[in-house]
Enzyme design. Structure first.
Site, PDB file in Angstrom:
ATOM      1  N   MET B 208       0.802  -1.217   0.000  1.00 32.30           N
ATOM      2  CA  MET B 208       0.000   0.000   0.000  1.00 32.30           C
ATOM      3  C   MET B 208       0.837   1.270   0.000  1.00 32.30           C
ATOM      4  O   MET B 208       0.304   2.352  -0.114  1.00 32.30           O
ATOM      5  CB  MET B 208      -0.979   0.100   1.190  1.00 32.30           C
ATOM      6  CG  MET B 208      -1.682  -1.162   1.573  1.00 32.30           C
ATOM      7  SD  MET B 208      -2.759  -1.721   0.267  1.00 32.30           S
ATOM      8  CE  MET B 208      -4.000  -0.455   0.306  1.00 32.30           C
ATOM      9  N   ASN B 240       1.031   3.104  -4.687  1.00 35.37           N
ATOM     10  CA  ASN B 240       0.612   3.634  -3.393  1.00 35.37           C
ATOM     11  C   ASN B 240      -0.922   3.719  -3.320  1.00 35.37           C
ATOM     12  O   ASN B 240      -1.549   4.257  -4.214  1.00 35.37           O
ATOM     13  CB  ASN B 240       1.238   5.035  -3.236  1.00 35.37           C
ATOM     14  CG  ASN B 240       1.220   5.505  -1.813  1.00 35.37           C
ATOM     15  OD1 ASN B 240       0.568   4.920  -0.966  1.00 35.37           O
ATOM     16  ND2 ASN B 240       1.939   6.574  -1.537  1.00 35.37           N
ATOM     17  N   CYS B 241      -1.471   3.179  -2.262  1.00 33.27           N
ATOM     18  CA  CYS B 241      -2.936   3.127  -2.160  1.00 33.27           C
ATOM     19  C   CYS B 241      -3.486   3.897  -0.967  1.00 33.27           C
ATOM     20  O   CYS B 241      -4.689   3.886  -0.750  1.00 33.27           O
ATOM     21  CB  CYS B 241      -3.402   1.694  -2.004  1.00 33.27           C
ATOM     22  SG  CYS B 241      -2.794   0.589  -3.241  1.00 33.27           S
ATOM     23  N   VAL B 242      -2.650   4.468  -0.132  1.00 34.42           N
ATOM     24  CA  VAL B 242      -3.187   5.103   1.073  1.00 34.42           C
ATOM     25  C   VAL B 242      -2.952   6.606   1.064  1.00 34.42           C
ATOM     26  O   VAL B 242      -1.982   7.100   0.515  1.00 34.42           O
ATOM     27  CB  VAL B 242      -2.593   4.492   2.359  1.00 34.42           C
ATOM     28  CG1 VAL B 242      -3.217   3.143   2.641  1.00 34.42           C
ATOM     29  CG2 VAL B 242      -1.093   4.410   2.296  1.00 34.42           C
TER      30      VAL B 242
END
Lengths: 130, 427
Positions: B208, B240-242
């Site tokens: 993430m 990146n996911c957050v």
């Protein structure tokens, strides 16, 4: 460095069993974990991983695992200052009443992300000679 | 290294029988697109097209990309993901300007990323102003999060490459040329102007939180030097996911405004020497090592000043301050670009670290600020996520579909490269 030389302070239930590492399990939220870290650093343990997660708000994230050395030396003032600053950040979130979300349905995801950060820290540290 | 970027101005994106570019319009054969990006790990994929002003909410957005294709010069866009990591950044690259490819997928429960195409939320994201080709991805049952993230990331990259191919033989509407000479030549090109480099911090802490350079996981690199045009050709991509408001989507990297603005002033009031990319790791030792190498590399560039941009927040604040302190200690001036988590009233401590040497700071805004987003007639994705996303809270989603969230939940709202519509000035 091997796992026998690290102390993990955590409130993450999936971090309870890591072979050979000393684990201090804290029953409480992230603040309680950080205060325990502060106590240990004041007692001379070396802080090895950063006390805060990355890009996940402390007031949202119920779980935190922090890595210290099992060995004890003189307390490091600059680390204590950094911890104080981090705790200030966490406490300011609490003061703002920002801990209002239900975490139950997200618990597993937060545990997994915290464990991932911990695993990355341990992988980096076990290659290191101290 | 010299790159000519050719912008092809996209007037519209529509579904069509054939994927092609005609009279300013990108036509997409949705079936063929899905065929090109299919992955056994993804059970269902849908393609949608949304326009600025549409009564549409998209959530949770994973990545935003921009179609670019090499016309001349080595390598291909997104090197290392595609091809053999050949060097990019020279020759000619065509860009489909005005559209994005946008991936949507729920990888972990608290994942955020709202884009409203109209209404008050649209003011906070630059991607309400682009025509977006949205790819909604659902995983197969039981797929671990690591693989899910990778599958959606690759779906976005492959879809972008597929669309970009149609731009290869199109004459651009406008062209811009960027050049950075080899170091010793660049240093001597403008002897009277201050020499400036850019320290580009990338988030790299694990699932993430990862970024890739020429396909390599950036947590595994030591800080290194890039020509700025390499970034324009997709050398850096997001995993990146957050923290939607301040993560750098791939689109942000391709259009990095720090690089763009340094080029605007290059040769006029400064000499832009190049880019140092560095990471944001988990252990203090890794942070010390990376900031030491960053400072050493900056010192070897013989610059007078650097701009340092952060990605994300929390422990990366420590990397930001370490980079600042160590570079300032060499007598080199720093300007930091970050954002703030200063509480809903903006009165709390903004960063998790600080230092008196960090005395020139650009803020992308306060991510804790609250916004009311009215209901939308159409939602692409999973609106129930807004109850639990970062920046959301209990009761955030109301029965009428409106939501109350911190702007942290809005994609790109407080971007730390300055690619946003908000800022703060202090006099």
């Amino acid at each position: 460095m091997d796992l026998q030389q690290v102390l993990i302070i955590t409130n993450n239930p999936i971090v309870k069993n890591i072979n050979n590492a000393e684990i201090c399990f804290v029953r409480g939220d992230q603040r309680q974990v950080l205060y325990q870290v502060l106590n240990k650093v004041a007692g001379g343990h070396t802080l090895l991983s950063h006390p805060l997660a990355g890009s996940i708000k402390t007031e949202d994230n119920p779980y935190r695992s922090v890595v210290l050395s099992t060995s004890i030396t003189e307390a490091n003032l600059s680390t204590l200052n950094m911890l104080e600053y981090c705790l200030g950040k966490v406490e300011s979130g609490v003061r703002d009443g920002m801990q209002s979300r239900q975490h139950d349905q997200l618990a597993q995801d937060f545990q997994m992300i915290d464990k991932e950060l911990l695993d990355n820290a341990l992988q980096s540290l076990i290659r290191r000679q101290v | 290294m010299q790159l000519e970027l050719g912008n092809i101005l996209v007037k519209d994106v529509q579904f069509g029988d054939k994927t092609e570019f005609k009279n300013g319009i990108v036509y997409v054969n949705g079936e063929e697109l899905l065929d090109n990006i299919k992955d056994d790990r993804l059970a269902k994929m849908e393609v949608h097209i949304v326009h600025p002003g549409d009564d549409v909410r998209i959530c949770p957005v994973k990545d935003v990309l921009e179609p670019r294709v090499k016309v001349e010069g080595g390598g291909q866009v997104f090197p290392g993901i595609f091809g053999n990591a050949e060097m990019v950044g020279s020759g000619k690259t065509n860009v489909l300007k005005g559209m994005t490819v946008l991936t949507v997928g729920k990888i972990v429960g608290f994942q955020e990323g709202i884009i409203d195409m109209s209404g008050p939320g649209a003011e906070y994201t630059p991607f309400s102003q682009t025509i977006n080709l949205v790819i909604l991805c659902d995983k197969v049952e039981g797929l671990p999060q690591h693989e899910h993230e990778e599958a959606v990331r690759l779906a976005g990259l492959k879809a972008t490459r597929y669309i970009a191919e149609i731009a290869k033989n199109v004459t651009p509407d406008e062209t811009f040329t960027f050049e950075t000479k080899p170091l010793t030549e660049q240093l001597s090109q403008y002897p009277d102007l201050p020499k400036v480099a850019y320290v580009y911090m990338l988030q790299t802490q694990g699932l993430m939180h990862d970024t890739y350079l020429y396909g390599l996981d950036v947590k595994k690199i030591l800080p290194t030097f890039l020509y700025p045009t390499e970034v324009m050709d997709g050398a850096i991509i997001s995993g990146n996911c957050v923290s939607a408001c301040d993560k750098n989507a791939t689109y942000h990297h391709l259009n990095n405004p720090v690089i763009a603005d340094l080029f605007v002033r290059h040769g006029k009031d400064l000499n832009f020497i190049g880019v140092v990319v560095t990471n944001e790791n988990v252990t203090l030792l890794d942070k010390e090592r990376s900031s030491n190498f960053t400072a050493k590399l900056v010192d070897s560039l013989k610059v007078d000043g650097v701009i340092i941009s952060e990605e994300g927040f929390g422990n990366p604040d420590a990397d930001l301050i370490m980079n600042c302190k160590k570079i300032e200690a060499l007598g080199i001036k720093t300007v930091l670009v970050t954002d703030e988590y200063a509480g809903r009233d903006g009165a709390s401590q903004s960063l998790a670290d600080a230092n008196p040497l960090a005395n020139a700071v650009v803020s992308g805004g306060n991510a804790n600020a609250i916004i009311e987003l009215p209901s939308m007639s159409k939602v692409i994705g999973y609106i129930e996520a807004s109850k639990i996303i970062a920046g959301g809270f209990d009761g955030a989603l109301k029965e009428d579909g409106s939501i109350t969230v911190e702007i942290q939940a809005i994609t790109g709202a407080t971007n730390e490269l300055g690619f946003n519509r908000m800022g703060a000035l202090e006099f």
